[in-house]
Design a protein around this motif. Structure first.
Motif, PDB file in Angstrom:
ATOM      1  N   VAL A 148       0.832  -1.207   0.000  1.00  0.00           N
ATOM      2  CA  VAL A 148       0.000   0.000   0.000  1.00  0.00           C
ATOM      3  C   VAL A 148       0.864   1.253   0.000  1.00  0.00           C
ATOM      4  N   VAL A 149       2.127   1.120   0.421  1.00  0.00           N
ATOM      5  CA  VAL A 149       3.037   2.263   0.428  1.00  0.00           C
ATOM      6  C   VAL A 149       3.161   2.849  -0.978  1.00  0.00           C
ATOM      7  N   LYS A 150       3.125   1.996  -2.005  1.00  0.00           N
ATOM      8  CA  LYS A 150       3.228   2.492  -3.373  1.00  0.00           C
ATOM      9  C   LYS A 150       2.047   3.386  -3.726  1.00  0.00           C
ATOM     10  N   VAL A 151       0.874   3.046  -3.219  1.00  0.00           N
ATOM     11  CA  VAL A 151      -0.297   3.877  -3.475  1.00  0.00           C
ATOM     12  C   VAL A 151      -0.121   5.236  -2.808  1.00  0.00           C
ATOM     13  N   TYR A 152       0.385   5.222  -1.588  1.00  0.00           N
ATOM     14  CA  TYR A 152       0.585   6.480  -0.871  1.00  0.00           C
ATOM     15  C   TYR A 152       1.627   7.350  -1.580  1.00  0.00           C
ATOM     16  N   GLU A 153       2.693   6.727  -2.085  1.00  0.00           N
ATOM     17  CA  GLU A 153       3.708   7.480  -2.805  1.00  0.00           C
ATOM     18  C   GLU A 153       3.126   8.101  -4.072  1.00  0.00           C
ATOM     19  N   ALA A 154       2.212   7.384  -4.726  1.00  0.00           N
ATOM     20  CA  ALA A 154       1.592   7.917  -5.937  1.00  0.00           C
ATOM     21  C   ALA A 154       0.806   9.183  -5.635  1.00  0.00           C
ATOM     22  N   VAL A 155       0.155   9.224  -4.479  1.00  0.00           N
ATOM     23  CA  VAL A 155      -0.583  10.430  -4.088  1.00  0.00           C
ATOM     24  C   VAL A 155       0.376  11.597  -3.881  1.00  0.00           C
ATOM     25  N   GLN A 156       1.502  11.342  -3.216  1.00  0.00           N
ATOM     26  CA  GLN A 156       2.441  12.404  -2.918  1.00  0.00           C
ATOM     27  C   GLN A 156       3.103  12.962  -4.180  1.00  0.00           C
ATOM     28  N   ARG A 157       3.238  12.130  -5.201  1.00  0.00           N
ATOM     29  CA  ARG A 157       3.928  12.554  -6.420  1.00  0.00           C
ATOM     30  C   ARG A 157       3.010  13.203  -7.441  1.00  0.00           C
ATOM     31  N   ARG A 158       1.720  13.177  -7.197  1.00  0.00           N
ATOM     32  CA  ARG A 158       0.794  13.783  -8.144  1.00  0.00           C
ATOM     33  C   ARG A 158       0.985  15.293  -8.167  1.00  0.00           C
ATOM     34  N   HIS A 159       0.811  15.879  -9.333  1.00  0.00           N
ATOM     35  CA  HIS A 159       0.887  17.336  -9.471  1.00  0.00           C
ATOM     36  C   HIS A 159      -0.535  17.900  -9.489  1.00  0.00           C
ATOM     37  N   GLY A 160      -0.672  19.087  -8.978  1.00  0.00           N
ATOM     38  CA  GLY A 160      -1.997  19.677  -8.906  1.00  0.00           C
ATOM     39  C   GLY A 160      -2.747  19.171  -7.698  1.00  0.00           C
ATOM     40  N   GLN A 161      -4.048  19.082  -7.859  1.00  0.00           N
ATOM     41  CA  GLN A 161      -4.927  18.696  -6.762  1.00  0.00           C
ATOM     42  C   GLN A 161      -5.409  17.262  -6.962  1.00  0.00           C
ATOM     43  N   PRO A 162      -4.952  16.334  -6.138  1.00  0.00           N
ATOM     44  CA  PRO A 162      -5.440  14.949  -6.255  1.00  0.00           C
ATOM     45  C   PRO A 162      -6.936  14.884  -5.997  1.00  0.00           C
ATOM     46  N   ARG A 163      -7.559  13.943  -6.629  1.00  0.00           N
ATOM     47  CA  ARG A 163      -8.994  13.772  -6.444  1.00  0.00           C
ATOM     48  C   ARG A 163      -9.279  13.177  -5.073  1.00  0.00           C
ATOM     49  N   LEU A 164     -10.468  13.459  -4.578  1.00  0.00           N
ATOM     50  CA  LEU A 164     -10.867  12.913  -3.276  1.00  0.00           C
ATOM     51  C   LEU A 164     -10.870  11.390  -3.314  1.00  0.00           C
ATOM     52  N   ALA A 165     -11.297  10.813  -4.450  1.00  0.00           N
ATOM     53  CA  ALA A 165     -11.356   9.361  -4.544  1.00  0.00           C
ATOM     54  C   ALA A 165      -9.984   8.740  -4.326  1.00  0.00           C
ATOM     55  N   LEU A 166      -8.947   9.400  -4.785  1.00  0.00           N
ATOM     56  CA  LEU A 166      -7.595   8.874  -4.615  1.00  0.00           C
ATOM     57  C   LEU A 166      -7.193   8.898  -3.145  1.00  0.00           C
ATOM     58  N   HIS A 167      -7.497   9.999  -2.466  1.00  0.00           N
ATOM     59  CA  HIS A 167      -7.227  10.065  -1.029  1.00  0.00           C
ATOM     60  C   HIS A 167      -8.001   8.992  -0.281  1.00  0.00           C
ATOM     61  N   ALA A 168      -9.263   8.838  -0.663  1.00  0.00           N
ATOM     62  CA  ALA A 168     -10.092   7.847   0.013  1.00  0.00           C
ATOM     63  C   ALA A 168      -9.537   6.446  -0.194  1.00  0.00           C
ATOM     64  N   ARG A 169      -9.015   6.181  -1.400  1.00  0.00           N
ATOM     65  CA  ARG A 169      -8.447   4.857  -1.654  1.00  0.00           C
ATOM     66  C   ARG A 169      -7.224   4.606  -0.794  1.00  0.00           C
ATOM     67  N   VAL A 170      -6.388   5.617  -0.630  1.00  0.00           N
ATOM     68  CA  VAL A 170      -5.199   5.453   0.206  1.00  0.00           C
ATOM     69  C   VAL A 170      -5.597   5.117   1.641  1.00  0.00           C
ATOM     70  N   ILE A 171      -6.561   5.861   2.188  1.00  0.00           N
ATOM     71  CA  ILE A 171      -7.014   5.616   3.550  1.00  0.00           C
ATOM     72  C   ILE A 171      -7.631   4.227   3.673  1.00  0.00           C
ATOM     73  N   PHE A 172      -8.415   3.840   2.662  1.00  0.00           N
ATOM     74  CA  PHE A 172      -9.044   2.518   2.681  1.00  0.00           C
ATOM     75  C   PHE A 172      -7.998   1.417   2.628  1.00  0.00           C
ATOM     76  N   TYR A 173      -7.036   1.535   1.701  1.00  0.00           N
ATOM     77  CA  TYR A 173      -6.003   0.511   1.583  1.00  0.00           C
ATOM     78  C   TYR A 173      -5.142   0.445   2.830  1.00  0.00           C
ATOM     79  N   ALA A 174      -4.868   1.589   3.430  1.00  0.00           N
ATOM     80  CA  ALA A 174      -4.080   1.597   4.655  1.00  0.00           C
ATOM     81  C   ALA A 174      -4.831   0.899   5.781  1.00  0.00           C
ATOM     82  N   GLY A 175      -6.153   1.123   5.849  1.00  0.00           N
ATOM     83  CA  GLY A 175      -6.947   0.446   6.866  1.00  0.00           C
ATOM     84  C   GLY A 175      -6.979  -1.053   6.663  1.00  0.00           C
TER      85      GLY A 175
END
Length: 203
Positions: free
Chosen positions: A80-107
């Motif tokens: 799941v760390v790879k998913v979190y890194e993908a969020v951090q490397r995105r440019h601009g404003q990440p979508r809420l769905a992406l944040h939600a996926r990171v939190i879900f996968y981390a849980g």
């Protein structure tokens, strides 16, 4: 998907061997066969990706998480760390769905890693002299307290391997907690920033 199924089968076979160690030898052998087959699949996947990359030793350095997961398959949820890194490397404003996926996968990873950690430490601690972790319920309680970085101290591992597993669970708990809180804080900052940008000037 095949690797995800293999991961679940690996965890199920390992749990069966640990929790029902009094099973007939034929079932014990079946669980061992599933463990070895899943591990072999992980090794083949790693070897193919290493071969296709053409990076040789650089592949091991740049994909250190995959290497660790290959050695310790119970840690596969750490991907799941790879998913979190993908969020951090995105440019601009990440979508809420992406944040939600990171939190879900981390849980989900926390639950799976907690269960796997409880199995591993219980396997080492049961029957050990002076052990306070006598049932799998004790192991689960200890794992929850450790992942939450609470550490009540009423149940503690006494074997060297059990303590080594404890160190790993502490590190994983801190990392996943940081991933969830960091992602949630980032989303809140973006929401407030959008509200400020949309607010009429002078208001």
């Amino acid at each position: 998907m095949p690797l995800a199924v293999a991961s679940l089968l690996f965890l199920a076979a390992y749990a069966t061997k640990v929790l029902w160690h009094g099973l007939a030898s034929v079932w014990q052998d079946l669980c061992l066969a599933v463990l070895l087959a899943a591990w072999a699949l992980f090794a083949v996947d790693y070897a193919v990706r290493w071969r296709l990359s053409g990076q040789r030793l650089r592949f091991v350095r740049t994909h250190w998480l995959d290497t660790v997961v290959l050695v310790l398959p119970l840690l596969r949820p750490l991907r799941v760390v790879k998913v979190y890194e993908a969020v951090q490397r995105r440019h601009g404003q990440p979508r809420l769905a992406l944040h939600a996926r990171v939190i879900f996968y981390a849980g989900i990873s926390t639950v799976l890693l907690g269960f796997a950690g409880a199995l591993a430490v219980y396997q080492q601690e049961r029957g050990a002299p002076g052990a306070s972790m006598r049932t799998f319920g004790d192991a689960m309680w200890w794992t929850c307290a450790t992942l939450a970085t609470v550490g009540y101290g009423d149940v503690t591992p006494v074997t060297p391997v059990g303590r080594l597993i404890a160190v790993g669970i502490m590190a994983v708990g801190l990392a996943l907690l940081g991933a969830v809180t960091g992602t949630f804080a980032s989303w809140l900052l973006q929401v407030f920033s959008r509200e400020d940008d949309e607010r009429p000037r002078g208001s």
